[in-house]
Motif scaffolding. Structure first.
Motif, PDB file in Angstrom:
ATOM      1  N   VAL A  51     -88.332 -38.652  37.246  1.00 36.14           N
ATOM      2  CA  VAL A  51     -87.946 -37.628  38.221  1.00 36.14           C
ATOM      3  C   VAL A  51     -87.023 -36.587  37.597  1.00 36.14           C
ATOM      4  CG1 VAL A  51     -86.584 -37.275  40.311  1.00 36.14           C
ATOM      5  CG2 VAL A  51     -88.357 -39.032  40.275  1.00 36.14           C
ATOM      6  N   TYR A  52     -86.058 -37.046  36.802  1.00 37.28           N
ATOM      7  CA  TYR A  52     -85.107 -36.144  36.139  1.00 37.28           C
ATOM      8  C   TYR A  52     -85.284 -36.284  34.634  1.00 37.28           C
ATOM      9  CZ  TYR A  52     -82.833 -36.412  40.728  1.00 37.28           C
ATOM     10  OH  TYR A  52     -82.567 -36.368  42.068  1.00 37.28           O
ATOM     11  N   ARG A 121     -90.350 -34.719  43.744  1.00 37.89           N
ATOM     12  CA  ARG A 121     -89.492 -33.882  42.897  1.00 37.89           C
ATOM     13  C   ARG A 121     -89.210 -32.515  43.527  1.00 37.89           C
ATOM     14  NH1 ARG A 121     -88.922 -33.399  37.758  1.00 37.89           N
ATOM     15  NH2 ARG A 121     -90.494 -31.788  37.574  1.00 37.89           N
ATOM     16  N   LEU A 124     -86.494 -33.084  45.964  1.00 33.15           N
ATOM     17  CA  LEU A 124     -85.198 -33.361  45.326  1.00 33.15           C
ATOM     18  C   LEU A 124     -84.565 -32.082  44.774  1.00 33.15           C
ATOM     19  CD1 LEU A 124     -86.072 -36.758  43.649  1.00 33.15           C
ATOM     20  CD2 LEU A 124     -84.532 -36.376  45.597  1.00 33.15           C
ATOM     21  N   GLU A 125     -85.401 -31.148  44.321  1.00 38.50           N
ATOM     22  CA  GLU A 125     -84.857 -29.847  43.895  1.00 38.50           C
ATOM     23  C   GLU A 125     -84.113 -29.180  45.059  1.00 38.50           C
ATOM     24  OE1 GLU A 125     -84.917 -28.454  40.886  1.00 38.50           O
ATOM     25  OE2 GLU A 125     -84.402 -26.359  41.286  1.00 38.50           O
ATOM     26  N   LEU A 128     -80.759 -31.030  45.601  1.00 36.95           N
ATOM     27  CA  LEU A 128     -79.779 -30.640  44.584  1.00 36.95           C
ATOM     28  C   LEU A 128     -79.137 -29.308  44.960  1.00 36.95           C
ATOM     29  CD1 LEU A 128     -78.439 -30.867  41.791  1.00 36.95           C
ATOM     30  CD2 LEU A 128     -80.502 -29.866  40.806  1.00 36.95           C
ATOM     31  N   GLU A 129     -79.957 -28.373  45.396  1.00 37.06           N
ATOM     32  CA  GLU A 129     -79.434 -27.064  45.781  1.00 37.06           C
ATOM     33  C   GLU A 129     -78.499 -27.191  46.984  1.00 37.06           C
ATOM     34  OE1 GLU A 129     -79.911 -24.861  43.667  1.00 37.06           O
ATOM     35  OE2 GLU A 129     -78.756 -23.322  44.755  1.00 37.06           O
TER      36      GLU A 129
ATOM     37  N   ILE B  16     -97.683 -34.579  36.154  1.00 34.38           N
ATOM     38  CA  ILE B  16     -96.218 -34.650  36.138  1.00 34.38           C
ATOM     39  C   ILE B  16     -95.659 -33.839  34.971  1.00 34.38           C
ATOM     40  CG2 ILE B  16     -94.224 -36.189  35.815  1.00 34.38           C
ATOM     41  CD1 ILE B  16     -95.752 -38.322  37.434  1.00 34.38           C
ATOM     42  N   ASP B  19     -95.720 -30.329  35.752  1.00 32.45           N
ATOM     43  CA  ASP B  19     -94.712 -30.033  36.762  1.00 32.45           C
ATOM     44  C   ASP B  19     -93.328 -29.806  36.158  1.00 32.45           C
ATOM     45  OD1 ASP B  19     -94.198 -29.799  39.598  1.00 32.45           O
ATOM     46  OD2 ASP B  19     -93.121 -31.697  39.479  1.00 32.45           O
ATOM     47  N   TYR B  20     -93.099 -30.366  34.956  1.00 29.61           N
ATOM     48  CA  TYR B  20     -91.788 -30.199  34.318  1.00 29.61           C
ATOM     49  C   TYR B  20     -91.541 -28.760  33.874  1.00 29.61           C
ATOM     50  CZ  TYR B  20     -91.160 -35.301  33.834  1.00 29.61           C
ATOM     51  OH  TYR B  20     -90.991 -36.639  34.058  1.00 29.61           O
ATOM     52  N   ARG B  24     -87.115 -25.544  36.998  1.00 25.71           N
ATOM     53  CA  ARG B  24     -86.228 -25.951  38.077  1.00 25.71           C
ATOM     54  C   ARG B  24     -84.974 -26.641  37.546  1.00 25.71           C
ATOM     55  NH1 ARG B  24     -90.662 -28.775  41.777  1.00 25.71           N
ATOM     56  NH2 ARG B  24     -90.925 -29.776  39.758  1.00 25.71           N
ATOM     57  N   ASN B  25     -83.968 -26.727  38.410  1.00 23.28           N
ATOM     58  CA  ASN B  25     -82.700 -27.337  37.987  1.00 23.28           C
ATOM     59  C   ASN B  25     -82.833 -28.820  37.684  1.00 23.28           C
ATOM     60  OD1 ASN B  25     -80.724 -25.166  38.099  1.00 23.28           O
ATOM     61  ND2 ASN B  25     -81.297 -25.065  40.248  1.00 23.28           N
ATOM     62  N   ILE B  26     -83.744 -29.498  38.391  1.00 24.92           N
ATOM     63  CA  ILE B  26     -83.872 -30.934  38.110  1.00 24.92           C
ATOM     64  C   ILE B  26     -84.586 -31.204  36.786  1.00 24.92           C
ATOM     65  CG2 ILE B  26     -83.774 -31.734  40.506  1.00 24.92           C
ATOM     66  CD1 ILE B  26     -86.843 -32.047  40.439  1.00 24.92           C
ATOM     67  N   ASP B  27     -85.088 -30.163  36.148  1.00 20.43           N
ATOM     68  CA  ASP B  27     -85.882 -30.342  34.931  1.00 20.43           C
ATOM     69  C   ASP B  27     -85.165 -29.970  33.644  1.00 20.43           C
ATOM     70  OD1 ASP B  27     -87.951 -31.131  36.511  1.00 20.43           O
ATOM     71  OD2 ASP B  27     -88.843 -29.138  36.630  1.00 20.43           O
ATOM     72  N   LYS B  28     -83.889 -29.640  33.738  1.00 21.55           N
ATOM     73  CA  LYS B  28     -83.195 -29.203  32.521  1.00 21.55           C
ATOM     74  C   LYS B  28     -83.376 -30.238  31.416  1.00 21.55           C
ATOM     75  CE  LYS B  28     -79.105 -27.086  32.515  1.00 21.55           C
ATOM     76  NZ  LYS B  28     -77.707 -26.804  32.982  1.00 21.55           N
TER      77      LYS B  28
END
Lengths: 297, 297, 297
Positions: A51-52, A121, A124-125, A128-129, B16, B19-20, B24-28
């Motif tokens: 997920v992260y 996901r 979840l973005e 997070l925001e 997946i 999708d990365y 997005r912020n969850i993908d840093k």
């Protein structure tokens, strides 16, 4: 230890072993046909890496290759989750245990679940925001992913909820209770939760099985979204027992909102420690009047 | 799993991975340039051994030599903390990343922090005494160090607070959220806390970033020292939002004291579940009047 | 790090080592004569395997043989518990340290404790049934043993209580604080608790040392069974400070029942957030009247 002690221990061992054979619920011995809590927790940890991808990395990989690493992790999760789902299905199958049918079901559930990960996901973005925008103490988004218990709890919950919707037994609750033990936040995997959900601090939060929460809802530590009474016990199973919280509601610390017919209308704000058992219209602020306090010296 | 499943998993993996790439912020993915939560937790565990040399020992040392053992631990902490601080500084540096300057800053912060350890230990000796004197259930001081969650939380917090004062990013909050996950006690590293501080039981305690607490203050489970409203979100950052608790105040379980202008004067006692949003004079006892209860059979 | 830093670290190490020699309570160095928290936690984990033979298994045993496996675990617990009890007895012995007498005492305590395991298991079977009957969200009894925090907390507590009754120092509290850190449920090992006890959700529950609880009692998250005031500190040790809850009482979330003379009579129901400091007759329902709320838009 002295011989006499060793003899005593041997007697005690015998009496405990005898005690196992009395057919009680705490003694069920079907252990290799039972889903494993440890395996399920390991799956949760792997799901967090998926997920992260940048935050939960496997520290044994020295040279990090996101593509090959993630591929391995996803295949691992698929293999182990499929195995645990099959164990859970077999274990809880009430009638004739049609292994072929259950095997097919487990594979179908595994694939359906994994296909949902991009959707989870995307949710979840938004969470997070919501956390970043909602908390003046948050200086970086990274801080939230790495350390906020509310973010951890909602992550595990959104994953477990997908398995709950597939009616996978046992596993979703083991997942959310793992998050509960880490965070003090107890969200039942059955709860339906909208986008941009933020739980601040979080310790003591309880969100019941049939709760429905809209978008952009913010709740604080100690909030209970619960049942009015559960004295009915097992007779109440599958009855709607928990409240509906509409869009853009804020619920401050320690407030309790109880009952399956209770609806908190959109844009409302529920103050700290307020106790609500009937519906609240939209756009309403409810707070405690100045408490009746006793002053002394 | 059957071939068809393997094919599905391979498709899911591809989707997946795709999708990365959406920014997005969850993908840093900057993971090797990011402080590591696991490393920071390991540093906390080492700091506990330094702070309580007799209690948190490394069990792999069979023959214990306090001098050589502590020396190794302190050097380890210096090395790893310096590394994590540098990662945190680089990671959050907004403008040109002047590596040399940041390296110097990290070393300076590490040394300044380590020099504070004797002062932190002097404070913790007072906290231990407050716990022992304040809790009739405490039979031994050892019990407090080995098992009281309040002692664990204040220890981690006093250490994290020193890093917070040095404006080290990310690390102090990861440290206190680790303590939060172990104890259910959520103290922001920014809070300023005097000597002889005792938290009894502790689950659900929240102490906000800009709280100021005097000497000899005692608080119980479920106490919130919080903000009146955080609907302002990021606009409220760096504003004083949390209360001041003066010397010798006791706050019983479940009480909430909110707001940046709220001052609880010295020697006051705040009763269980009391909800306070304005100042209380010194030497005052505030408790709930007998609640307006409904009685039935 | 540069040489100058290394020199600084060396100076800091020296100053911390000097600081250890000032005879403070946080500096006690008697560590190899002290019970070990890690060992005690390992004993708890082994006791869980003995209590629930089918649920907490040692995953390193590939071919599972309940008889030989349990025998090994019981012998292990006997050996390690005896060792920890002896350390605890020696450590807290105030006067002349009569090693032979203490050794005998430790062996006696170990044997007496282990003999109690079948009784503890009989109680836990009733707790499991209470949880299943009391919670409409519980679909399987397995779910409760594998994941309910209340079940974990009462299990550890019933075991620790037996050691508390034997007046074993330090160890019972370390056991219950381990459960507290996992579950957020803080039950003192001194509390006396009847059959069919169920804690739902549980985060924030506090049950004090001298509490007495009857049979078939159900409590929810955030309930405090506590002392009225502990300002007396150590002077109150061994005084009855916590309430009596009679048979068949239900106490909803966030209620506080305080004081050593407070008795909640049988069959009574205490509503959410109710605050009680004097006795309640049998067969009584007590709940908050509709709160005096402030409504706005």
């Amino acid at each position: 230890m002295k011989n006499i002690i060793e003899h005593e221990i041997s007697q005690i061992t015998k009496s405990i072993l005898d005690d196992y054979g009395t057919g009680r619920n705490i003694d069920k011995m079907d252990l290799f046909n039972q889903p494993s809590k440890e395996e399920i927790i390991a799956i949760v940890e792997d799901l967090l890496k998926i997920v992260y991808p940048g935050y939960y990395r496997d520290r044994s990989y020295k040279i990090y290759n996101i593509k090959s690493n993630s591929t391995v992790t996803i295949e691992d999760v698929a293999y182990h989750l499929n195995k645990q789902i099959l164990l859970a299905l077999k274990y809880t199958a009430k009638e004739e245990n049609d292994v072929e049918k259950l095997t097919e079901q487990a594979e179908k559930d595994t694939v359906t679940f994994l296909k949902k990960i991009p959707d989870v996901r995307a949710m979840l973005e938004t969470d997070l925001e919501a956390a970043f925008q909602g908390d003046p103490a948050a200086k970086y988004r990274d801080e939230i992913i790495l350390s906020y218990p509310g973010m951890f709890a909602i992550t595990v919950n959104r994953l477990a909820h997908e398995l709950f919707l597939l009616e996978v037994p046992l596993i979703p609750r083991i997942m959310t209770e793992y998050a509960h033990s880490i965070t003090g936040i107890d969200i039942h995997p059955g709860a339906t939760i909208g986008k941009y959900f933020f739980i601040d601090h979080g310790t003591g939060v309880v969100v019941g099985e049939t709760t429905v929460i809209g978008d952009r809802v913010k709740i604080y530590q100690g909030v209970t979204l619960g049942a009015l009474s559960t004295r009915g016990g097992q007779k109440l199973r599958d009855v709607r027992r928990h409240p509906t919280i509409e869009d853009d509601v804020t619920i401050y610390s320690g407030a309790s909102i109880l009952g399956g017919e209770t609806v908190v209308g959109k844009n409302s704000v529920i103050g700290s420690n307020v106790f609500i058992t009937s519906s609240i219209p939209a756009d309403t602020k409810v707070s405690m009047k100045d408490q009746d306090l006793r002053w002394g010296q």
